[in-house]
Design a protein around this motif. Structure first.
Motif, PDB file in Angstrom:
ATOM      1  N   ALA A   1      55.084 -25.788  -5.316  1.00  0.00           N
ATOM      2  CA  ALA A   1      54.717 -24.564  -6.033  1.00  0.00           C
ATOM      3  C   ALA A   1      54.809 -24.761  -7.535  1.00  0.00           C
ATOM      4  O   ALA A   1      54.124 -24.083  -8.302  1.00  0.00           O
ATOM      5  N   LYS A   2      55.642 -25.709  -7.962  1.00  0.00           N
ATOM      6  CA  LYS A   2      55.755 -26.028  -9.384  1.00  0.00           C
ATOM      7  C   LYS A   2      54.795 -27.152  -9.792  1.00  0.00           C
ATOM      8  O   LYS A   2      54.836 -27.626 -10.914  1.00  0.00           O
ATOM      9  N   ASN A   3      53.961 -27.600  -8.839  1.00  0.00           N
ATOM     10  CA  ASN A   3      52.993 -28.677  -9.083  1.00  0.00           C
ATOM     11  C   ASN A   3      53.678 -29.976  -9.498  1.00  0.00           C
ATOM     12  O   ASN A   3      53.135 -30.747 -10.305  1.00  0.00           O
ATOM     13  N   LEU A   4      54.862 -30.207  -8.976  1.00  0.00           N
ATOM     14  CA  LEU A   4      55.571 -31.456  -9.253  1.00  0.00           C
ATOM     15  C   LEU A   4      55.217 -32.489  -8.186  1.00  0.00           C
ATOM     16  O   LEU A   4      55.108 -32.155  -7.001  1.00  0.00           O
ATOM     17  N   PRO A   5      55.024 -33.752  -8.567  1.00  0.00           N
ATOM     18  CA  PRO A   5      54.696 -34.785  -7.574  1.00  0.00           C
ATOM     19  C   PRO A   5      55.909 -35.125  -6.715  1.00  0.00           C
ATOM     20  O   PRO A   5      57.047 -35.118  -7.185  1.00  0.00           O
ATOM     21  N   ILE A   6      55.672 -35.409  -5.448  1.00  0.00           N
ATOM     22  CA  ILE A   6      56.745 -35.740  -4.508  1.00  0.00           C
ATOM     23  C   ILE A   6      56.380 -37.037  -3.791  1.00  0.00           C
ATOM     24  O   ILE A   6      55.297 -37.154  -3.225  1.00  0.00           O
ATOM     25  N   SER A   7      57.294 -37.971  -3.790  1.00  0.00           N
ATOM     26  CA  SER A   7      57.080 -39.229  -3.089  1.00  0.00           C
ATOM     27  C   SER A   7      57.809 -39.209  -1.750  1.00  0.00           C
ATOM     28  O   SER A   7      58.695 -38.378  -1.513  1.00  0.00           O
ATOM     29  N   GLY A   8      57.434 -40.155  -0.881  1.00  0.00           N
ATOM     30  CA  GLY A   8      58.102 -40.279   0.406  1.00  0.00           C
ATOM     31  C   GLY A   8      59.602 -40.523   0.277  1.00  0.00           C
ATOM     32  O   GLY A   8      60.406 -39.834   0.919  1.00  0.00           O
ATOM     33  N   PRO A   9      60.021 -41.488  -0.538  1.00  0.00           N
ATOM     34  CA  PRO A   9      61.461 -41.740  -0.701  1.00  0.00           C
ATOM     35  C   PRO A   9      62.228 -40.519  -1.219  1.00  0.00           C
ATOM     36  O   PRO A   9      63.377 -40.309  -0.854  1.00  0.00           O
TER      37      PRO A   9
ATOM     38  N   ASN B   1      61.804 -44.218   7.927  1.00  0.00           N
ATOM     39  CA  ASN B   1      60.369 -44.115   7.669  1.00  0.00           C
ATOM     40  C   ASN B   1      59.659 -43.425   8.830  1.00  0.00           C
ATOM     41  O   ASN B   1      58.676 -42.699   8.634  1.00  0.00           O
ATOM     42  N   GLY B   2      60.162 -43.675  10.044  1.00  0.00           N
ATOM     43  CA  GLY B   2      59.593 -43.009  11.222  1.00  0.00           C
ATOM     44  C   GLY B   2      59.790 -41.501  11.146  1.00  0.00           C
ATOM     45  O   GLY B   2      58.878 -40.718  11.467  1.00  0.00           O
ATOM     46  N   TRP B   3      60.992 -41.058  10.708  1.00  0.00           N
ATOM     47  CA  TRP B   3      61.240 -39.622  10.569  1.00  0.00           C
ATOM     48  C   TRP B   3      60.301 -39.022   9.522  1.00  0.00           C
ATOM     49  O   TRP B   3      59.749 -37.929   9.719  1.00  0.00           O
ATOM     50  N   LEU B   4      60.105 -39.750   8.402  1.00  0.00           N
ATOM     51  CA  LEU B   4      59.231 -39.256   7.341  1.00  0.00           C
ATOM     52  C   LEU B   4      57.807 -39.072   7.852  1.00  0.00           C
ATOM     53  O   LEU B   4      57.162 -38.056   7.569  1.00  0.00           O
TER      54      LEU B   4
END
Length: 503
Positions: free
Chosen positions: A89-97, A119-122
């Motif tokens: 909602a804040k347009n911040l980038p989010i990575s998998g880690p 990684n499987g859970w992700l």
């Protein structure tokens, strides 16, 4: 020979439920058609309510096969997804880690020390919530057209069985109710999330159905009883007034409004579409079904964002500028005496001026199924010319800049605190702390006018309207005079009415 048991996707299960509802097929017939066992069909039909909720109300991948996790695993998944939505909602980038790290932090908070965000859970988390890979890699905050297409395909099914007058959309918008064009350059450079200019803002929550009928708007200010509300019940002016220290929507305010709306809709089959804001709770209501847009697509999928809110704000600012221009000889226009009370009255007046056809077109533009008699979709009502003329009268400012100064104004708390998310994600409503607070910027006390003087002014206004051949204003003044006369009769019940008029 028994049919080969196969694992069904969520979409397959929804198809089975639809076939059962439409054709009233038996369990045996459905088992044969979909090549699964009768027990599996029976289990699906028993879980129909939960499956339909996942399909219609939640952003769940239709191709998922495995049942959703439960227990502590479900809590971790739920809180992590809420956190994900707030960050996006804040347009911040989010990575998998980053998601994995946050999931571990959430697990520790919930007392799950042996949880491993592998990684499987992700990957499963991403598929469960239909999160596009490019979104969690932080490539862009633009709308994912695959999600939009998937939503539009579902939308017809979600709206099935609901007539246009029972299809509603709800959203909040921040409003700089005192802002004038000469402040545009200042405001454009500000981060519209509170701060210095937040004290001159209110939050307006709009709810409208597909036919263009608005519910009573909820207006949130900073003071429960501003000075300008003295001697008047503001809710009698066509709004519901609430207050907290930041003039933001809270989950408690939304729960209260939804409960009242549900009671009002008794006897009707209603669906209400709203976004996944943290202040919007997922409730099970008796008469109203809540349907939530997928995250980060409301700019193309929500009718209120496709021209209705813009239309409302343009009408509001036209009223504001007319007020300033008409009093230009008596007031310093750089510091207009605009009160919250006037903002409330202009809010209701602006909503009344929005054409119902404009609202319907915005719903159709958002992908909602339309009636055959609507005709070819055209652009929504354009008020830019009228606003431009008013702006150019006294300000060398672009009208488009003026109309969009509060376009991205924050309307709720977007705290990323894990404790807050676990505890429903919203701090306690602070309205009890501001019950007696007064807005010191609402101007000085106005001159006292007697009822007799008010009646005399009404007569002068009638004369003015007659001289101007203004039949519309004359009708309004007549109504005003009738109201004053009714007050006079009520106040003079114990005396002769002639004593009042001829003293």
């Amino acid at each position: 020979m028994a049919p080969v048991r196969s694992r069904l996707t969520l979409k397959n299960k929804i198809d089975i439920i639809k076939c059962y509802d439409a054709k009233k097929q038996s369990v045996r017939e459905l088992a044969t058609q979909f090549k699964v066992g009768k027990t599996q069909i029976g289990t699906i039909l028993k879980s129909r309510v939960d499956l339909l909720r996942k399909w219609c109300d939640e952003n769940v991948n239709g191709e998922t096969k495995k049942n959703f996790i439960e227990g502590k695993g479900f809590e971790i998944d739920h809180v992590c997804y809420e956190w994900f939505c707030r960050v996006r909602a804040k347009n911040l980038p989010i990575s998998g880690p980053l998601i994995q790290q946050k999931a571990i932090e959430i697990a520790k908070t919930l007392g799950r020390t042996n949880f491993k965000a592998s990684n499987g859970w992700l990957e499963k988390f991403r598929k469960r919530h239909n999160i596009a890979y490019k979104a969690i890699c932080g490539e862009s905050s633009s709308v994912d057209h695959d999600i939009v297409d998937d939503w539009n395909n579902k939308l017809v099914e979600i709206c099935e069985g609901f007539v246009p007058k029972n299809i509603f959309n709800l959203d909040e918008t921040g409003l700089f109710f005192r802002a004038l064009p000469n402040k545009t350059m200042c405001l454009k450079g500000e981060n519209c999330s509170g701060g210095k200019i937040s004290k001159e803002r209110i939050t307006v929550m709009l709810c409208v159905n597909m036919e263009g009928d608005f519910e009573t708007p909820l207006v949130i200010g900073k003071a429960l009883k501003p000075r300008c509300f003295k001697n008047i019940i503001v809710n009698d002016l066509g709004v519901t007034w609430k207050a907290n220290r930041k003039a933001w929507m809270t989950q408690e305010l939304m729960k209260e409004w939804l409960s009242n709306f549900d009671r009002k809709m008794q006897g009707r089959k209603v669906i209400l579409f709203l976004d996944n804001a943290t202040s919007h709770p997922h409730l099970n209501l008796q008469n109203v079904k809540l349907a939530f847009f997928p995250p980060n697509v409301t700019s193309t999928c929500q009718p209120l964002d496709l021209g209705i809110i813009k239309n409302f704000k343009t009408h509001y600012r036209i009223n504001l500028l007319k007020h300033v221009i008409s009093s230009i000889d008596n007031e310093n226009i750089k510091k207009p005496n605009v009160t919250v009370l006037e903002a409330v009255m202009w809010t209701t007046a602006a909503l009344k001026k929005i054409n119902k056809e404009t609202v319907t077109k915005c719903f159709i533009k958002a992908g909602f199924p339309g009636s055959d008699n609507i005709g070819k979709l055209t652009q929504v009502e354009d008020l830019s010319n009228e606003l431009t003329k008013l702006v150019s009268t006294i300000y060398p400012t672009n009208a488009q800049d003026y109309s969009s100064i509060d376009e991205c104004l924050q309307t709720e708390d977007l705290s990323l605190n894990i404790e807050d998310i676990i505890n429903d994600g919203m701090s306690e409503d602070e309205s009890h702390d501001v019950e007696q607070e007064e807005d010191s910027t609402d101007g000085v006390d106005e001159e006292k006018i007697t009822l007799k003087e008010a009646l005399q002014l009404a007569n002068k206004l009638k004369t003015f309207c007659l001289n101007k051949s203004d039949a519309v204003s004359l009708s309004l003044v007549n109504q005003l005079q009738s109201n004053f006369e009714a007050i006079a009769i009520q106040e003079k019940k114990q005396t002769k009415i002639s004593d009042f008029f001829f003293q």
